[in-house]
Structures are given as C-alpha cells and as structure tokens.
Design a protein around this motif. Structure first.
Motif, PDB file in Angstrom:
ATOM      1  N   GLU A   1      66.542   0.519  -4.304  1.00 35.21           N
ATOM      2  CA  GLU A   1      66.462   1.679  -3.431  1.00 35.21           C
ATOM      3  C   GLU A   1      65.005   2.091  -3.316  1.00 35.21           C
ATOM      4  OE1 GLU A   1      70.677   3.680  -4.871  1.00 35.21           O
ATOM      5  OE2 GLU A   1      68.821   4.157  -5.933  1.00 35.21           O
ATOM      6  N   GLU A   2      64.613   2.562  -2.134  1.00 31.66           N
ATOM      7  CA  GLU A   2      63.223   2.950  -1.900  1.00 31.66           C
ATOM      8  C   GLU A   2      62.853   4.201  -2.682  1.00 31.66           C
ATOM      9  OE1 GLU A   2      62.028   3.247   2.167  1.00 31.66           O
ATOM     10  OE2 GLU A   2      62.698   1.217   2.646  1.00 31.66           O
ATOM     11  N   LEU A   3      61.677   4.156  -3.279  1.00 34.14           N
ATOM     12  CA  LEU A   3      61.097   5.324  -3.930  1.00 34.14           C
ATOM     13  C   LEU A   3      60.095   5.948  -2.968  1.00 34.14           C
ATOM     14  CD1 LEU A   3      60.421   3.701  -7.425  1.00 34.14           C
ATOM     15  CD2 LEU A   3      62.330   5.157  -6.781  1.00 34.14           C
ATOM     16  N   ASN A   4      59.718   7.153  -3.225  1.00 30.16           N
ATOM     17  CA  ASN A   4      58.754   7.837  -2.355  1.00 30.16           C
ATOM     18  C   ASN A   4      57.335   7.499  -2.804  1.00 30.16           C
ATOM     19  OD1 ASN A   4      57.819   9.439  -0.317  1.00 30.16           O
ATOM     20  ND2 ASN A   4      58.070  11.347  -1.443  1.00 30.16           N
ATOM     21  N   LYS A   5      57.046   6.204  -2.874  1.00 37.74           N
ATOM     22  CA  LYS A   5      55.741   5.741  -3.338  1.00 37.74           C
ATOM     23  C   LYS A   5      55.389   4.471  -2.567  1.00 37.74           C
ATOM     24  CE  LYS A   5      53.419   4.364  -7.604  1.00 37.74           C
ATOM     25  NZ  LYS A   5      53.588   4.004  -9.003  1.00 37.74           N
TER      26      LYS A   5
ATOM     27  N   LEU B   1      58.799  -9.020 -11.341  1.00 33.61           N
ATOM     28  CA  LEU B   1      59.374  -8.505 -12.591  1.00 33.61           C
ATOM     29  C   LEU B   1      58.713  -7.200 -13.007  1.00 33.61           C
ATOM     30  CD1 LEU B   1      59.760 -11.820 -14.628  1.00 33.61           C
ATOM     31  CD2 LEU B   1      61.507 -10.587 -13.321  1.00 33.61           C
ATOM     32  N   GLU B   2      57.503  -6.951 -12.522  1.00 36.24           N
ATOM     33  CA  GLU B   2      56.802  -5.707 -12.822  1.00 36.24           C
ATOM     34  C   GLU B   2      57.025  -4.651 -11.750  1.00 36.24           C
ATOM     35  OE1 GLU B   2      52.741  -6.883 -13.294  1.00 36.24           O
ATOM     36  OE2 GLU B   2      53.112  -7.904 -15.197  1.00 36.24           O
ATOM     37  N   ASN B   3      56.952  -5.056 -10.498  1.00 40.75           N
ATOM     38  CA  ASN B   3      57.137  -4.139  -9.366  1.00 40.75           C
ATOM     39  C   ASN B   3      57.886  -4.853  -8.257  1.00 40.75           C
ATOM     40  OD1 ASN B   3      55.497  -1.774 -10.203  1.00 40.75           O
ATOM     41  ND2 ASN B   3      53.862  -3.275 -10.191  1.00 40.75           N
ATOM     42  N   GLN B   4      58.878  -4.153  -7.687  1.00 35.39           N
ATOM     43  CA  GLN B   4      59.596  -4.680  -6.536  1.00 35.39           C
ATOM     44  C   GLN B   4      59.230  -3.832  -5.325  1.00 35.39           C
ATOM     45  OE1 GLN B   4      63.790  -5.278  -7.132  1.00 35.39           O
ATOM     46  NE2 GLN B   4      63.494  -5.861  -9.268  1.00 35.39           N
ATOM     47  N   TYR B   5      59.076  -4.507  -4.191  1.00 38.87           N
ATOM     48  CA  TYR B   5      58.635  -3.829  -2.982  1.00 38.87           C
ATOM     49  C   TYR B   5      59.540  -4.179  -1.809  1.00 38.87           C
ATOM     50  CZ  TYR B   5      54.218  -3.702  -5.595  1.00 38.87           C
ATOM     51  OH  TYR B   5      53.260  -3.524  -6.552  1.00 38.87           O
ATOM     52  N   ARG B   6      59.464  -3.332  -0.799  1.00 44.41           N
ATOM     53  CA  ARG B   6      60.015  -3.650   0.521  1.00 44.41           C
ATOM     54  C   ARG B   6      58.865  -3.495   1.498  1.00 44.41           C
ATOM     55  NH1 ARG B   6      64.842  -0.835   0.966  1.00 44.41           N
ATOM     56  NH2 ARG B   6      65.803  -2.716   0.165  1.00 44.41           N
TER      57      ARG B   6
ATOM     58  N   LEU C   1      48.959  -5.173   4.399  1.00 42.84           N
ATOM     59  CA  LEU C   1      50.408  -5.212   4.199  1.00 42.84           C
ATOM     60  C   LEU C   1      50.805  -3.893   3.549  1.00 42.84           C
ATOM     61  CD1 LEU C   1      53.080  -6.811   4.317  1.00 42.84           C
ATOM     62  CD2 LEU C   1      52.516  -7.710   2.048  1.00 42.84           C
ATOM     63  N   ASN C   2      51.606  -3.098   4.265  1.00 45.73           N
ATOM     64  CA  ASN C   2      52.084  -1.809   3.757  1.00 45.73           C
ATOM     65  C   ASN C   2      53.474  -1.995   3.177  1.00 45.73           C
ATOM     66  OD1 ASN C   2      49.904   0.055   4.736  1.00 45.73           O
ATOM     67  ND2 ASN C   2      50.493  -0.888   6.676  1.00 45.73           N
ATOM     68  N   MET C   3      53.656  -1.520   1.924  1.00 43.35           N
ATOM     69  CA  MET C   3      54.940  -1.699   1.260  1.00 43.35           C
ATOM     70  C   MET C   3      55.342  -0.406   0.564  1.00 43.35           C
ATOM     71  SD  MET C   3      54.550  -5.529  -0.338  1.00 43.35           S
ATOM     72  CE  MET C   3      53.311  -5.140  -1.547  1.00 43.35           C
ATOM     73  N   VAL C   4      56.631  -0.306   0.246  1.00 42.50           N
ATOM     74  CA  VAL C   4      57.154   0.827  -0.511  1.00 42.50           C
ATOM     75  C   VAL C   4      57.780   0.272  -1.791  1.00 42.50           C
ATOM     76  CG1 VAL C   4      59.393   0.814   0.682  1.00 42.50           C
ATOM     77  CG2 VAL C   4      58.577   2.917  -0.384  1.00 42.50           C
ATOM     78  N   TYR C   5      57.612   1.000  -2.887  1.00 40.23           N
ATOM     79  CA  TYR C   5      58.187   0.595  -4.172  1.00 40.23           C
ATOM     80  C   TYR C   5      59.704   0.744  -4.130  1.00 40.23           C
ATOM     81  CZ  TYR C   5      53.673   0.557  -6.574  1.00 40.23           C
ATOM     82  OH  TYR C   5      52.396   0.273  -6.982  1.00 40.23           O
ATOM     83  N   LEU C   6      60.392  -0.129  -4.888  1.00 42.14           N
ATOM     84  CA  LEU C   6      61.846  -0.058  -5.036  1.00 42.14           C
ATOM     85  C   LEU C   6      62.186   0.174  -6.499  1.00 42.14           C
ATOM     86  CD1 LEU C   6      62.888  -3.165  -2.882  1.00 42.14           C
ATOM     87  CD2 LEU C   6      62.735  -0.789  -2.141  1.00 42.14           C
TER      88      LEU C   6
END
Length: 195
Positions: free
Chosen positions: A145-149, A170-175, A135-140
């Motif tokens: 809003e998407e971060l470059n991580k 609550l620690e990390n949000q992803y898309r 599962l590939n995700m990007v941090y928000l």
C-alpha cells in the motif's frame, strides 16, 4: 615399462593443457574469474551481442551492472559474485531502442541472494535535448500500500545516452509515479505517468 611412462607423461601433459586453457578462458570451477567474463558468457549463452560495454556500475561489493549497446538495442546485464566466482544475475536480453520516442526504458527485479532483490529501471535517451532523467516513486508498505512518502531518482545523461536507477526491494519497495526527461534548464521535455 618405457611405453607406459610415455603414455602417462602424454596424459598428464594433455590434462595440464586442458586445465590451462580452461583458466585462460576466465573460468573457475564455480563460475568466471571476473564480472566482465561472466557478462560475456551470459551474452554468449543467450545468443545476444557481444554488446559494447558503455559503463560498468558496481552495486555493493558483489554486484556489477554492465550497461551495453548492440546495434539498435540496449541492455543492463548483471554479474554477481558468489563463492569463488562471478555468475550471470539477469538482464542479458536487449531492449530495442525506439527512436521515435525521446527515451526508451525497461525494468527488471531479480532475487540475487538472501539480502539483495535488485530493482533496475534503465533506458536509452534518443532526444539530444534531454540531459537529465528523473524517476518519481512512492514508498510502499509490506502490504504494497502507498505511504505518504515519495522519492525522486535523478541521473544526468552522459555520452553513452543511457540511464540506470537501482534499489534493493528487500529494503524499500516502490511504485513508480512518473518518468521525466529534462533539458539543461530543468524544463520537462518528456513525461509519462504510470498511474
């Protein structure tokens, strides 16, 4: 006086028997004695199952996820420890396995307590050639809003053919960006982009 003593004794025996039966069934005044019992009661209350528990996955010290199979369905039911017992935490309903697809998946996010908003992405792999799911995700950020991580969650498929990815919102949000099914050599056999 003797009759009153007999009635009182009978009442106490019945009360003790009821308390014994209550605890024998795995209940406490505030839930179930074990995470597995809370899971079983959760399924029973939902009129689902009983599923065959294929894997128990602890998350921290107070949360357990039960991966289960029932007929042509799969589930990832959560039990949460609070106060003096274990309680259902979400995910009891089953998801139908679509055998026409290489893998079937589902997701759920549940606020379990003040410090845990559990994200679950789980599924069942029908294609026997798929041995790994990614599962590939990007941090928000806080504004979603998407971060470059990016982050890649990866799990090898076991005999139960199920996979489970967990995180605390609550620690990390992803898309989610994509999900992939790979063979032993790392070749992508299945890919779906969420974008």
């Amino acid at each position: 006086m003797r009759r009153k003593t007999i009635i009182t004794t009978v009442e106490w025996c019945i009360a003790i028997l009821l308390v014994f039966l209550y605890f024998k069934e795995g209940h406490t005044m505030n839930g179930s004695l074990t995470a597995a019992k809370a899971h079983q009661l959760s399924e029973r209350s939902y009129h689902y199952g009983p599923s065959q528990i294929v894997r128990e996955v602890p998350y921290g010290k107070d949360t357990v996820i039960f991966l289960g199979l029932y007929k042509d369905w799969f589930s990832a039911d959560t039990s949460v420890k609070q106060r003096m017992g274990w309680y259902p935490g979400g995910g009891v309903s089953g998801v139908a396995i679509d055998k026409s697809k290489p893998l079937t998946y589902f997701w759920e996010i549940s606020q379990l307590n003040k410090t845990l908003r559990l994200g679950k992405f789980f599924g069942y792999v029908s294609d026997p050639k798929i041995t790994t799911v990614v599962l590939n995700m990007v941090y928000l950020n806080d504004k979603r809003e998407e971060l470059n991580k990016t982050i890649e969650l990866r799990e090898s498929i076991k005999e139960d053919r199920m996979f489970l990815f967990l995180w605390n919102e609550l620690e990390n949000q992803y898309r989610w960006k994509s999900i992939q099914g790979m063979d032993d050599e790392g070749k992508v056999l299945y890919e779906y982009s969420f974008e």
